[in-house]
Design a protein around this motif. Structure first.
Motif, PDB file in Angstrom:
ATOM      1  N   ARG A 136       0.715  -1.344   0.208  1.00  0.00           N
ATOM      2  CA  ARG A 136      -0.094   0.445  -0.046  1.00  0.00           C
ATOM      3  C   ARG A 136       1.040   1.211   0.174  1.00  0.00           C
ATOM      4  N   LEU A 137       1.991   1.414   1.066  1.00  0.00           N
ATOM      5  CA  LEU A 137       2.400   2.348   0.688  1.00  0.00           C
ATOM      6  C   LEU A 137       3.692   2.777  -0.196  1.00  0.00           C
ATOM      7  N   PHE A 138       4.662   1.919  -0.935  1.00  0.00           N
ATOM      8  CA  PHE A 138       4.576   2.066  -1.969  1.00  0.00           C
ATOM      9  C   PHE A 138       4.050   1.886  -3.173  1.00  0.00           C
ATOM     10  N   ALA A 139       2.884   1.710  -3.593  1.00  0.00           N
ATOM     11  CA  ALA A 139       1.368   2.254  -4.063  1.00  0.00           C
ATOM     12  C   ALA A 139       0.863   4.123  -3.772  1.00  0.00           C
ATOM     13  N   LYS A 140       1.302   3.780  -3.261  1.00  0.00           N
ATOM     14  CA  LYS A 140       0.497   6.089  -2.578  1.00  0.00           C
ATOM     15  C   LYS A 140       2.250   6.602  -2.702  1.00  0.00           C
ATOM     16  N   GLU A 141       3.478   6.036  -2.421  1.00  0.00           N
ATOM     17  CA  GLU A 141       4.839   7.072  -2.465  1.00  0.00           C
ATOM     18  C   GLU A 141       5.209   7.027  -3.800  1.00  0.00           C
ATOM     19  N   GLY A 142       4.416   6.030  -4.383  1.00  0.00           N
ATOM     20  CA  GLY A 142       6.012   5.465  -6.067  1.00  0.00           C
ATOM     21  C   GLY A 142       7.213   5.087  -5.030  1.00  0.00           C
ATOM     22  N   HIS A 143       8.041   5.072  -4.567  1.00  0.00           N
ATOM     23  CA  HIS A 143       9.187   4.724  -3.589  1.00  0.00           C
ATOM     24  C   HIS A 143       9.504   3.380  -2.991  1.00  0.00           C
ATOM     25  N   PHE A 144       9.587   3.228  -2.254  1.00  0.00           N
ATOM     26  CA  PHE A 144      10.513   2.803  -0.720  1.00  0.00           C
ATOM     27  C   PHE A 144      11.185   3.671   0.019  1.00  0.00           C
ATOM     28  N   ASP A 145      10.075   3.732   0.999  1.00  0.00           N
ATOM     29  CA  ASP A 145      11.339   5.694   2.000  1.00  0.00           C
ATOM     30  C   ASP A 145      12.505   4.393   3.119  1.00  0.00           C
ATOM     31  N   GLU A 146      13.732   5.068   2.468  1.00  0.00           N
ATOM     32  CA  GLU A 146      14.801   5.009   3.651  1.00  0.00           C
ATOM     33  C   GLU A 146      14.168   4.771   4.837  1.00  0.00           C
ATOM     34  N   ALA A 147      13.494   5.302   5.564  1.00  0.00           N
ATOM     35  CA  ALA A 147      13.236   5.449   6.558  1.00  0.00           C
ATOM     36  C   ALA A 147      12.583   4.452   7.135  1.00  0.00           C
ATOM     37  N   LYS A 148      11.752   4.264   6.515  1.00  0.00           N
ATOM     38  CA  LYS A 148      10.204   3.287   6.304  1.00  0.00           C
ATOM     39  C   LYS A 148      10.804   2.330   6.477  1.00  0.00           C
ATOM     40  N   VAL A 149      11.446   1.973   5.765  1.00  0.00           N
ATOM     41  CA  VAL A 149      12.074   0.349   4.701  1.00  0.00           C
ATOM     42  C   VAL A 149      12.758  -0.195   6.298  1.00  0.00           C
ATOM     43  N   SER A 150      14.038   0.593   7.041  1.00  0.00           N
ATOM     44  CA  SER A 150      14.644   0.421   8.463  1.00  0.00           C
ATOM     45  C   SER A 150      13.473   0.087   9.487  1.00  0.00           C
ATOM     46  N   GLU A 151      12.614   0.856   9.215  1.00  0.00           N
ATOM     47  CA  GLU A 151      11.697   0.613  11.047  1.00  0.00           C
ATOM     48  C   GLU A 151      11.268  -0.667  10.368  1.00  0.00           C
ATOM     49  N   PHE A 152      11.098  -1.391   8.611  1.00  0.00           N
ATOM     50  CA  PHE A 152      10.428  -3.004   8.452  1.00  0.00           C
ATOM     51  C   PHE A 152      11.419  -3.374   8.734  1.00  0.00           C
ATOM     52  N   ALA A 153      12.588  -3.135   8.851  1.00  0.00           N
ATOM     53  CA  ALA A 153      13.140  -4.326   8.262  1.00  0.00           C
ATOM     54  C   ALA A 153      14.340  -4.988   9.851  1.00  0.00           C
ATOM     55  N   LYS A 154      13.461  -4.334  11.017  1.00  0.00           N
ATOM     56  CA  LYS A 154      14.044  -4.150  12.195  1.00  0.00           C
ATOM     57  C   LYS A 154      14.207  -5.583  12.771  1.00  0.00           C
ATOM     58  N   PRO A 155      15.199  -6.153  13.186  1.00  0.00           N
ATOM     59  CA  PRO A 155      16.325  -5.752  13.765  1.00  0.00           C
ATOM     60  C   PRO A 155      17.003  -5.720  13.011  1.00  0.00           C
ATOM     61  N   GLU A 156      17.953  -4.242  13.324  1.00  0.00           N
ATOM     62  CA  GLU A 156      19.654  -4.015  12.536  1.00  0.00           C
ATOM     63  C   GLU A 156      20.247  -4.981  13.034  1.00  0.00           C
ATOM     64  N   TYR A 157      20.443  -5.220  14.210  1.00  0.00           N
ATOM     65  CA  TYR A 157      21.527  -6.569  14.949  1.00  0.00           C
ATOM     66  C   TYR A 157      20.874  -6.290  16.123  1.00  0.00           C
ATOM     67  N   PHE A 158      21.481  -8.147  16.405  1.00  0.00           N
ATOM     68  CA  PHE A 158      20.575  -8.406  17.822  1.00  0.00           C
ATOM     69  C   PHE A 158      21.003  -8.102  19.099  1.00  0.00           C
ATOM     70  N   SER A 159      20.307  -7.410  20.287  1.00  0.00           N
ATOM     71  CA  SER A 159      21.003  -6.882  20.916  1.00  0.00           C
ATOM     72  C   SER A 159      21.968  -7.866  22.405  1.00  0.00           C
ATOM     73  N   LYS A 160      22.261  -7.452  23.112  1.00  0.00           N
ATOM     74  CA  LYS A 160      23.170  -8.646  23.533  1.00  0.00           C
ATOM     75  C   LYS A 160      22.520  -9.889  24.855  1.00  0.00           C
ATOM     76  N   GLY A 161      21.109  -9.288  25.178  1.00  0.00           N
ATOM     77  CA  GLY A 161      20.232 -10.112  26.232  1.00  0.00           C
ATOM     78  C   GLY A 161      19.541 -11.597  24.644  1.00  0.00           C
ATOM     79  N   VAL A 162      19.288 -10.860  23.635  1.00  0.00           N
ATOM     80  CA  VAL A 162      19.241 -11.892  22.869  1.00  0.00           C
ATOM     81  C   VAL A 162      20.654 -12.885  21.852  1.00  0.00           C
ATOM     82  N   ILE A 163      21.095 -12.109  21.653  1.00  0.00           N
ATOM     83  CA  ILE A 163      22.288 -13.799  21.724  1.00  0.00           C
ATOM     84  C   ILE A 163      22.531 -14.626  22.905  1.00  0.00           C
ATOM     85  N   ALA A 164      23.384 -13.923  24.231  1.00  0.00           N
ATOM     86  CA  ALA A 164      22.972 -14.861  25.455  1.00  0.00           C
ATOM     87  C   ALA A 164      21.880 -15.891  24.949  1.00  0.00           C
TER      88      ALA A 164
END
Length: 224
Positions: free
Chosen positions: A159-187
């Motif tokens: 829906r967002l791509f249809a509305k905006e005509g592109h993938f917004d980098e900030a929204k992509v990063s939010e959608f793609a989370k986690p960027e890295y696992f936290s130390k707790g998750v790794i443990a």
């Protein structure tokens, strides 16, 4: 707006995670009255038709699985089969990408994302962004509500791509989370590693794997 979606996985449609994700993306994209057509590079007999659709349409989305930080070989083979004299003799296209992978951390997909940001220029095209999402390995294995929960977010991204005509980098990063696992998750992951290995062995068996997951068939070709 009409969007040509090209699935770049070598897998058959039935076994393809990318195909299932594209169906959800399509659902969101078409909810605004837009239209789409989907092609699959795994069906090489259709490549003439795919090339013609690529030449004749202005909005293209390549969807692909991440193969150890690389795009699939079948995608590169298809791109090399295009008529580049023709491509540079027609108006610029708008090309976007959807990349999904098995590794959960978004950082694992960033190398491919950077490459895809450069690729459209070689195709006489404008880059319209790259949507990335990890932890998608189990899409074809999971069933029912579990699978639906994994891929349902792609409806909103369509829906967002249809509305905006592109993938917004900030929204992509939010959608793609986690960027890295936290130390707790790794443990926690380390503690439950034996259980995870048993689960992976079960999944591998369902997929038809007959050998050991610890096998190193190419080890003998690696020198010290």
């Amino acid at each position: 707006m009409h969007l040509v979606m090209i699935s770049c996985t070598p897998r058959a449609i039935k076994a393809s995670n990318t195909a299932k994700i594209l169906e959800k993306f399509k659902e969101g994209y078409e909810s605004f009255g837009n239209t789409t057509e989907t092609f699959y590079l795994a069906d090489k007999k259709s490549w003439d038709q795919i090339r013609m659709s690529y030449y004749e349409n202005s909005d293209i989305l390549f969807a692909l699985p991440l193969f150890v930080e690389c795009i699939p070989g079948i995608m590169m083979e298809f791109l090399e089969s295009l008529d580049y004299d023709r491509i540079f003799d027609i108006p610029k296209k708008k090309v976007a990408f959807l990349v999904q992978g098995g590794f959960a951390e978004a950082s694992q997909l960033r190398c491919c994302e950077k490459y895809l940001k450069m690729l459209p220029a070689y195709l006489n095209a404008e880059h319209r962004g790259t949507l990335i999402k990890g932890d998608m390995f189990g899409v074809s294995i999971m069933q029912g509500n579990t699978r639906e929960k994994m891929i349902a977010p792609f409806v909103e991204m369509g829906r967002l791509f249809a509305k905006e005509g592109h993938f917004d980098e900030a929204k992509v990063s939010e959608f793609a989370k986690p960027e890295y696992f936290s130390k707790g998750v790794i443990a926690i992951s380390t503690i439950f590693s034996p259980v995870q290995k048993l689960m992976m062995q079960g999944m591998a068996k369902k997929l038809g794997c007959k050998g050991s997951l610890n096998a190193k068939p190419y080890q003998r070709y690696v020198s010290d």
